[in-house]
Structures are given as structure tokens and as C-alpha cells.
Design a protein around this motif. Structure first.
Motif, PDB file in Angstrom:
ATOM      1  N   SER A  34      -6.339 -30.780   1.387  1.00 28.54           N
ATOM      2  CA  SER A  34      -7.515 -31.595   1.693  1.00 28.54           C
ATOM      3  C   SER A  34      -8.801 -30.837   1.414  1.00 28.54           C
ATOM      4  CB  SER A  34      -7.475 -32.040   3.152  1.00 28.54           C
ATOM      5  OG  SER A  34      -7.538 -30.918   4.023  1.00 28.54           O
ATOM      6  N   PHE A  35      -8.757 -29.498   1.530  1.00 32.16           N
ATOM      7  CA  PHE A  35      -9.933 -28.684   1.196  1.00 32.16           C
ATOM      8  C   PHE A  35     -10.002 -28.435  -0.301  1.00 32.16           C
ATOM      9  CE2 PHE A  35      -8.834 -26.967   5.558  1.00 32.16           C
ATOM     10  CZ  PHE A  35      -9.732 -27.788   6.202  1.00 32.16           C
ATOM     11  N   VAL A  36      -8.836 -28.238  -0.925  1.00 37.13           N
ATOM     12  CA  VAL A  36      -8.804 -27.941  -2.363  1.00 37.13           C
ATOM     13  C   VAL A  36      -9.269 -29.145  -3.175  1.00 37.13           C
ATOM     14  CG1 VAL A  36      -7.308 -27.303  -4.287  1.00 37.13           C
ATOM     15  CG2 VAL A  36      -6.971 -26.248  -2.034  1.00 37.13           C
TER      16      VAL A  36
ATOM     17  N   LEU B 256     -14.871 -28.612  -5.279  1.00 35.03           N
ATOM     18  CA  LEU B 256     -15.956 -28.555  -6.271  1.00 35.03           C
ATOM     19  C   LEU B 256     -17.090 -29.508  -5.945  1.00 35.03           C
ATOM     20  CD1 LEU B 256     -13.800 -28.357  -9.525  1.00 35.03           C
ATOM     21  CD2 LEU B 256     -14.863 -26.478  -8.275  1.00 35.03           C
ATOM     22  N   SER B 257     -16.824 -30.500  -5.113  1.00 29.57           N
ATOM     23  CA  SER B 257     -17.845 -31.510  -4.845  1.00 29.57           C
ATOM     24  C   SER B 257     -18.386 -31.467  -3.429  1.00 29.57           C
ATOM     25  CB  SER B 257     -17.269 -32.915  -5.116  1.00 29.57           C
ATOM     26  OG  SER B 257     -16.123 -33.143  -4.291  1.00 29.57           O
TER      27      SER B 257
ATOM     28  N   THR C 180      -6.546 -29.265 -11.078  1.00 31.13           N
ATOM     29  CA  THR C 180      -7.411 -29.116 -12.260  1.00 31.13           C
ATOM     30  C   THR C 180      -7.680 -27.648 -12.526  1.00 31.13           C
ATOM     31  OG1 THR C 180      -9.497 -29.172 -11.041  1.00 31.13           O
ATOM     32  CG2 THR C 180      -8.539 -31.302 -11.666  1.00 31.13           C
ATOM     33  N   ALA C 181      -8.045 -27.397 -13.773  1.00 28.35           N
ATOM     34  CA  ALA C 181      -8.394 -26.024 -14.155  1.00 28.35           C
ATOM     35  C   ALA C 181      -9.649 -25.561 -13.439  1.00 28.35           C
ATOM     36  CB  ALA C 181      -8.576 -25.932 -15.671  1.00 28.35           C
ATOM     37  N   ALA C 182     -10.575 -26.501 -13.183  1.00 20.24           N
ATOM     38  CA  ALA C 182     -11.812 -26.134 -12.486  1.00 20.24           C
ATOM     39  C   ALA C 182     -11.518 -25.673 -11.060  1.00 20.24           C
ATOM     40  CB  ALA C 182     -12.776 -27.326 -12.475  1.00 20.24           C
ATOM     41  N   GLN C 183     -10.602 -26.391 -10.403  1.00 21.37           N
ATOM     42  CA  GLN C 183     -10.206 -25.955  -9.060  1.00 21.37           C
ATOM     43  C   GLN C 183      -9.575 -24.572  -9.114  1.00 21.37           C
ATOM     44  OE1 GLN C 183      -7.572 -29.145  -8.015  1.00 21.37           O
ATOM     45  NE2 GLN C 183      -9.198 -30.424  -7.123  1.00 21.37           N
TER      46      GLN C 183
END
Length: 813
Positions: free
Chosen positions: A740-742, A746-747, A776-779
Motif C-alpha cells: 500500500s505504501f509502494v 511516487l505520487s 514499475t521500474a520507477a518504483q
């Protein structure tokens, strides 16, 4: 004045002199007496000889009248003499006037001369004279024919005796003196000098020269004594040298201990029985606002900046000293010199003296203010909504459980209101999230104004709020009326215009309500009921209130059917395991989490979200969880024989109900033994909800399994109970960041902060950290940037059946 003392040699010499004086006095008297008797005997012998010569006619009786002849014969001065005939008349005399006269008429006559009982020869001593009387008889005996009387002077003999006695005594005295002097000189040579040498050596030993020895010149008794003293001195020297070495070692140890205490990264202090400070290290003095530790001596806590806590500190001191039991790792506040409050982790132990009596208390503490702040931050993140500062879902559920327990005892009803803002998404999409946040804050304030202080308002989702009302009474109809009044009040408050910076905004809400009393319904059921009632309000046009009713019971019916199917599924083994890879860095598999799947004959694949909570509530999780553990360990044992799979770990989720079983440890160890699984490859995942109660039992069981090699991961960390005081005592290996945090890392800045905090906390506790739900790669990049390098999620692999998972691992390899 110093009293005179006789020395040993002087006393020996005095004793010898006394003995010699007594001995020589006795001996002198004996020999002088013998010599005197010899002189007398010699004189008597001469007189007897003269008497025999006269009796034998060898000497004419006329010779008695001649002094010179008689003096030569007798060997002594001849004074006078006479011969008395048988008729009593003097027939020969030195004094011619006495001739012819009766002897009795002569001057100096002594009747003893002529006594009938007188012996033939008699010696009559006088003053400086000796008279020899001899009665000369015929051959036939009878009366004496004549009697000779010879008188000699004994003055010279007496003078000779006195001279002999005097010179004898003088000789004895001289001998005594010379012999005593000889004895003293010999004693001086044999004893005194050697004793002086011994005393001198002992004086040097007394002054510290422990290597000095007494020279032994003779093997007599004194020599043996000197040997004994030398041996004793050698042993004493060895003991003193050892003592000095020990003292030096103790000094070094004390210096080292003092240095450790002074430079250790902790504060140290010690007090006496009256809780007066006796000493401290520099860091404690600094905390107390003092320049030197010595300034603290003699003071009490009442004299310090923390005087407000002095009563508590003193009570702790006295409790430790009176019980003799340490008080370890307890947390307490303290006021600093600048007036701020800091938190300390303190331990106090009784100090004991040489006789084991308690003489004071020793305390150490560390400043845990930063940790307490972090703990408070974690607590706030875990239990409160960061945006509105309202309790979050976790805290609400905890309070709801407590309220249900209280209600069960009191019989009073409570109520749960589920509030959802209408068209909130439109606000975010049109005016932005910052405006949405302002609205949520104002909604929170208005909700709190609508209820009592003992009621709870919580934010449980983006635009979802829960209100719990307690102690509403025992009459259900009256309670429902009260709840409706509160619900209408909330609707009215939330319908008022909102000022969002420069924007005027209007909003409505939909409310669902349900009543509860005791544990007639579970917490989840109550939430579902309120949620169903809220959706009923949504369906009927929003901006209204609905109560949960019987028409909504279909959900409950469906739950009962699912429970029955679940029991059949356990009996018929309709379950299987899927494996979701856990990787490090950018994709290297290190293990997998086993996820339970239910292949229902009619329903198809049933989601774990549907049947796991039901299994928890019904207790079916116990046989189900045991099956999962056994199946996972069986697979671990199989992989252990395959080199390409042997390195993998398997994470198994463990329910709180499983862990609370008294024989849970034995169950796990039995499964490991029966399957042959390597225990160090098994990782049990626990949820924070386990730590709500009976934490000591949980820690004990974890330690027992940890000792056998089993690892532990804390699942969904950050969503539940988070007490660092317990967390640091748990034998964990890993924290898992909840998805839920992951998901919004990013947002949502709040989720990003939580993720960073969890990583930092894990690192400070020496634990590993893994993030789940990485898609995602960004995460992935964000998590790697904040220090998290272990992941689980769809970005790497979905949960896969066994064969597909093994192919995935082999493909990566």
C-alpha cells in the motif's frame, strides 16, 4: 624519662653471675671449712703426738716446762703447761711458782681437767687458746699416774683461717668477674653481634630492601633462626612483590575502567544509600550542565534541573537498593538545563561493598530522544492519518474492538457510521489534490465537532471516514434514534460551504450506519454492514443516511456458504501453492513467498482475499496453515537436492491464531524434521497485528525457532502495531514494506516518507528490508535510491505454479 631495660645478653650475664656467686660461695665455704678443719686437725695431731711421746717416755715430762721445745713440737705458740701427779700436785710447770702446789689452786685451773668422767685425752678450746689434757695411766689402767696440760695460742691459726677465707673469697670474686666478662665477650661474639647484624638486616627489610638477607656464620640455633628469618623475608618479599604487581594491575584496571566510563558513549552515575550523587562521568556532568564531574558530588536529584522528576528517581533508587534487584532498560523523561524534555533508557543496579552489603546504586543511561521521536513518528504514521491527524483505520479498529468488549459487559449499544464524500474525485481532477487535501482537513474538523470527546472520528481511505459512537444506551430503538440525529447533524455540517483558499466549494456525503452490542457481529462484519449501508445511500441519490437492514443479509448468507465450501476444500485438499519470486538488485532470485490458491470445483479459482479472512475468523486457518507449512517445507527439501535451486528461501505467512498455539514451535520443528527441509532456508512471515497482545509469548517462541535456524520477516510493516520497544526485542531478520505504501510511493509524499522511514529503521536495527508490490521500474529505482535492494512484485514475476516458477528461476540463472 626513658625506662632502663635489660638486654637479653645482660640478663643472661646477670643470671650467670648470680649462679656463679651462689656456686662459688657454697664451694668457697666448703673448701675454707675443710682447710680450717685441716689446720685444727694438724694442731690436734701434734698435741696427740706430744701426749703419746710423753706417755711412751719418748719425751721427758720436763720438756713441758720449756716453751721453745714445746712450740716446735706442737707447731704453734706454746703458752704454758704443767704435769699434775696422781696426788693432784703440780710436778712440772712452765711457771715455777706452781710447782708442788695443788693443781686446783693454780690460776686458770679448769675442773674439767681432773673430772672422773674426763676422757684420756681432751681438747678444751678457749679464747684464742687451745688446752690439751691427757691422762697417762699405767699398764694395768686404773687412776691416772699423772695428767699433762698443755695450752697453746690459736691466735695465729685463727688469723691464718681468716686470711685464707678472705683470699679465697677474693679469688672467687675475681674468677666470677673474669668468667662473667668472658661469657659476655663470648655471648657478644656468638650472639649479640649476630643479633645486631640480624636487626640491621631486618631494619633494611622494613625500609623496603626486600632483597637483603642476614649473613649466617654458624649453623647453630641462632643460625637456624637467621635461616628462618631469611626464608620468611624471601617469602614476604615474594608476597609483597606479587602484591605490588597486583596493586599495579588493579591500578591499571581502575584507570582503564575509569577511562572506559569516562569515554563510553553512555552516561554513568553512582549514588549512596541516601541517593546523594557520589560520582559520574563527563557526559553525565555535561547533561547536568556542570563543568566537571566533581561538582555533582553530594548533590541530590532535587538540586538538579530535573527536580520535577526527583521523587520518581529517588523511588527507583530506593526500590533497587531495598530489593537488591537491578531495574534494567526502563524509559523515563528528564528535563535538560535549557528546559527541554529528553527521553532516557536507564538501567540501575545495586552497588555492593566488600562485605556484600548494598552501599548505593549505579546507574547508566543513554539518550533515546531521537529514537523516541522516530518511534512517535512511526506511531503517528501507523495510527494517525498524516493529513488530517485523525486516527487511521488501524487505530479505529483497535478502539472498535475495545468498545465491543466494553459493550459486552455493560449491555449498551454502540454505532458505526461509514461516511463517503460524494464526487470527491471530481474535485481532485478539476482543482487538484491540494484542494482535495484542504477539503479533507475541513471535513475532519466538522466531523469532530459533531460528536462527543469519547467518540472516535477516523479517516480510513482517500475520502472515506468512520465515526464510532459508544455508550448510547441499552434500548435499540432509542439508540437508533440517537444515531440518526448524529447522522443528520453530520450531513448538515458537511453540506455547509467550504472555503478552499480562494475557491468556494460545496460538497455532500453519503452515510451508512450500523449498530452493535457486544460481539454479536465481528469487526469485519460491522465494517461490511456500514459499508453496505453507505452504498445503499449512494444508490438512492447520495447526501443521505441509511442503516444496515435485513435486505443486506445476502452478503452474510454468501459468507456462510463460502465457509461450508472451505471446510470441504480442506478435507478434499482442493488447495495448491503458487510461488512469487523475491529478488535482489534488479532481478536475481533469492527465494519465493508461497501464496495459497483455492481451486474450487464450481467457483473456480477463489481469491485469497475472499477465503483467508473467513478462515481466520472460523479457526480453519489452523489446519490450512499447517498444510501450507508442510507443503512449503516439502518443496524446500526437494530444492535442497538440486544445485540450481538449493540457494532459494521460502517465505510462509503465519496466522496469529497459529502462532498463539501452545505447541506451535513443536509443530514447526516436527514439520522440518519430517520433511527434511533445511531450517535456515525457511522464513516465517508475521504480521504486526500479532504484536497487539501477549508479546512475551511471541518473543519466546520466535527465539526458540530462531535457535534452530528459522528466519522471520515482519510482513505489511507500517500498517499496524509499531512499538520500537518491542520491535528491537524481536529476533527478526527482515522488515517488509507493505504494497500500500509502494503503490503510491511516487505520487504520495506521505507514502514516500513512510518507505524511507522504514528503510532507515531497518538499517538502524540491523535488519534486512524488502518491498512488496513493486510493479514499475520507477518504483524500483526509488526504492533502490532510499536503500531498499530486495523486492517482490509483478514487475519481476506474478505468483506462479511450481513448474513455471522453477522455469523462471532457471531462465534468470
Amino acid at each position: 624519662m626513658k625506662m632502663f631495660r635489660w638486654g637479653l645478653i645482660s640478663r643472661i650475664a646477670l643470671l650467670v653471675v648470680c649462679v656463679e656467686v651462689a656456686a662459688f660461695s657454697l664451694l668457697g665455704w666448703f673448701y675454707i671449712d675443710r682447710f680450717s678443719n685441716a689446720i685444727d686437725e694438724r694442731t690436734y695431731s701434734h698435741l696427740r703426738l706430744v701426749g703419746r711421746m710423753i706417755a711412751d717416755d719418748e719425751l721427758a715430762i720436763s720438756s713441758i716446762s720449756h716453751q721453745s721445745i714445746m712450740s716446735d713440737l706442737v707447731g704453734a705458740p706454746y703458752l704454758n703447761g704443767m704435769v699434775i701427779g696422781g696426788n693432784g700436785r703440780v710436778i712440772v710447770a712452765t711457771n715455777s711458782s706452781s710447782l708442788g702446789r695443788l693443781a686446783s689452786s693454780v690460776s686458770d685451773f679448769d675442773a674439767r681437767w681432773m673430772a672422773d668422767s674426763a676422757p684420756d685425752q681432751e681438747f678444751i678450746p678457749g679464747k684464742d687458746t687451745l688446752t690439751a689434757v691427757m691422762h697417762i695411766r699405767g699398764a694395768q689402767g686404773g687412776s691416772p699416774m699423772y695428767t699433762t696440760v698443755i695450752t697453746i695460742s690459736t691466735a695465729e691459726l685463727s688469723a691464718m683461717k681468716r686470711s685464707i677465707a678472705l683470699w679465697g673469697q677474693l679469688g672467687s670474686l675475681l674468677f666470677i668477674l673474669l668468667s662473667s666478662a668472658g661469657i659476655v665477650l663470648i655471648a657478644q661474639r656468638l650472639i649479640t653481634r649476630r643479633v645486631d647484624i640480624s636487626l640491621k638486616a631486618l631494619k633494611e627489610v622494613e625500609d623496603g630492601a626486600l632483597d637483603v638477607r642476614i649473613p649466617v656464620s654458624s649453623e647453630d640455633e641462632l643460625g637456624q633462626l637467621q635461616h628462618g628469618i631469611n626464608s620468611m623475608t624471601a617469602k614476604l618479599g615474594a608476597l609483597l612483590n606479587q602484591h605490588r604487581r597486583n596493586a599495579e594491575e588493579i591500578r591499571k584496571q581502575k584507570d582503564l575502567l575509569a577511562s572506559i566510563i569516562e569515554h563510553a558513549p553512555i552516561r554513568v552515575f553512582w549514588k549512596d544509600r541516601e541517593s546523594r550523587f557520589v560520582g559520574c562521568n563527563g557526559q553525565f556532568a555535561h547533561d547536568a550542565g556542570l563543568n566537571e564531574p566533581e561538582e555533582l558530588v553530594g548533590k541530590t536529584d532535587y538540586d538538579m534541573n530535573w527536580s520535577e522528576q526527583a521523587d520518581i528517581y529517588r523511588a527507583d533508587d530506593q526500590a533497587v537498593m531495598e530489593s537488591g534487584t537491578p531495574k534494567l532498560d526502563f524509559e523515563e523523561p528528564q528535563t535538560t538545563p535549557d528546559g527541554h524534555t529528553i527521553w532516557l533508557s536507564t538501567s540501575k543496579v545495586p552497588m555492593r561493598g566488600e562485605d556484600n552489603r548494598i552501599i548505593g546504586v549505579l546507574g547508566i543511561y543513554t539518550d533515546i530522544t531521537s529514537r523516541k521521536q522516530a518511534e512517535q513518528q512511526i506511531h503517528n504514521l501507523a495510527y494517525f492519518d498524516p493529513l488530517t491527524s485523525l486516527p487511521n483505520r488501524t487505530l479505529l479498529l483497535d478502539r472498535l474492538r475495545r468498545a465491543m468488549t466494553t459493550s459486552n459487559r455493560s449491555g449498551n449499544h454502540g454505532a458505526l457510521l461509514f461516511i463517503d464524500l460524494d464526487n470527491f474525485k471530481t474535485l481532485n481532477d478539476t482543482l487538484g489534490h491540494d484542494m482535495g487535501d484542504l477539503l479533507l482537513k475541513q471535513v475532519a474538523q466538522r466531523l469532530q465537532a459533531c460528536v462527543r470527546a469519547e467518540d472516535t472520528v477516523a479517516r480510513v481511505g482517500g475520502d472515506e471516514f468512520l465515526v464510532m459512537l459508544i455508550n448510547l444506551g441499552a434500548n435499540e430503538r432509542e439508540v437508533a434514534s440517537q444515531v440518526e440525529i448524529v447522522g443528520r447533524k453530520i450531513l448538515t455540517a458537511l453540506n455547509q460551504t467550504y472555503q478552499l483558499n480562494d475557491v468556494v466549494f460545496n460538497s455532500t456525503s453519503s452515510i451508512g450506519a450500523t449498530l452493535f452490542r457486544g460481539s454479536q457481529a465481528s469487526v469485519d462484519d460491522l465494517l461490511k454492514q456500514a459499508d453496505l449501508a453507505m452504498y445503499k445511500s449512494k444508490e438512492t441519490g447520495r447526501n443521505t443516511l441509511h442503516f444496515f437492514n435485513a435486505e443486506m443479509e445476502s452478503v452474510v448468507v454468501e459468507r456462510a456458504a463460502l465457509e461450508n465450501d472451505l471446510r470441504v476444500a480442506i478435507k478434499e485438499k482442493q488447495f495448491l501453492l503458487h510461488y512469487q519470486a523475491q529478488v535482489v538488485d534488479y532481478g536475481c532470485p533469492t527465494g519465493a513467498e508461497v501464496l495459497l490458491r483455492w481451486q474450487h470445483p464450481q467457483r473456480g479459482m477463489v481469491s485469497p482475499a475472499d477465503f483467508i479472512p473467513l478462515a481466520e475468523e472460523t479457526g480453519l486457518i489452523l489446519p490450512l496453515g499447517h498444510w501450507v507449512l508442510h507443503a512449503a517445507c516439502t518443496q524446500l527439501a526437494a530444492w535442497a537436492t538440486r544445485p540450481e535451486m538449493a540457494h532459494l528461501t521460502v517465505a510462509v505467512n503465519v496466522s496469529v491464531h497459529q502462532f498463539r498455539q501452545a505447541d506451535f514451535v513443536d509443530q514447526v520443528l516436527t514439520v522440518i524434521k519430517d520433511t527434511g527441509a533445511p531450517p535456515h532456508r525457511l522464513k516465517l512471515e508475521l504480521t504486526e497485528s500479532m504484536l497487539v497482545s501477549n508479546v512475551e509469548d511471541i518473543i519466546e517462541k520466535m527465539n526458540a525457532l530462531k535457535a534452530r535456524g528459522v528466519g522471520f520477516s515482519l510482513d505489511d510493516f507500517g500498517t499496524g502495531y509499531s512499538s520500537l520497544s518491542y520491535l528491537r526485542r524481536l529476533p527478526l531478520d527482515q522488515l517488509k514494506i507493505d504494497q500500500s505504501f509502494v503503490r503510491d510511493v511516487l505520487s504520495d509524499p506521505n507514502d514516500a516518507t513512510i518507505a524511507k522511514t522504514i528503510v532507515a529503521l531497518a538499517q538502524s536495527l540491523g535488519l534486512g528490508v524488502i518491498a512488496e508490490g513493486v510493479e514499475t521500474a520507477a518504483q524500483l529505482d526509488f526504492l533502490a535510491t532510499v536503500g531498499c535492494h530486495a523486492y517482490q512484485g509483478y514487475f519481476f514475476s506474478r505468483p506462479l505454479p511450481l513448474e513455471s516458477f522453477e522455469q523462471f528461476v532457471q531462465g534468470i540463472a
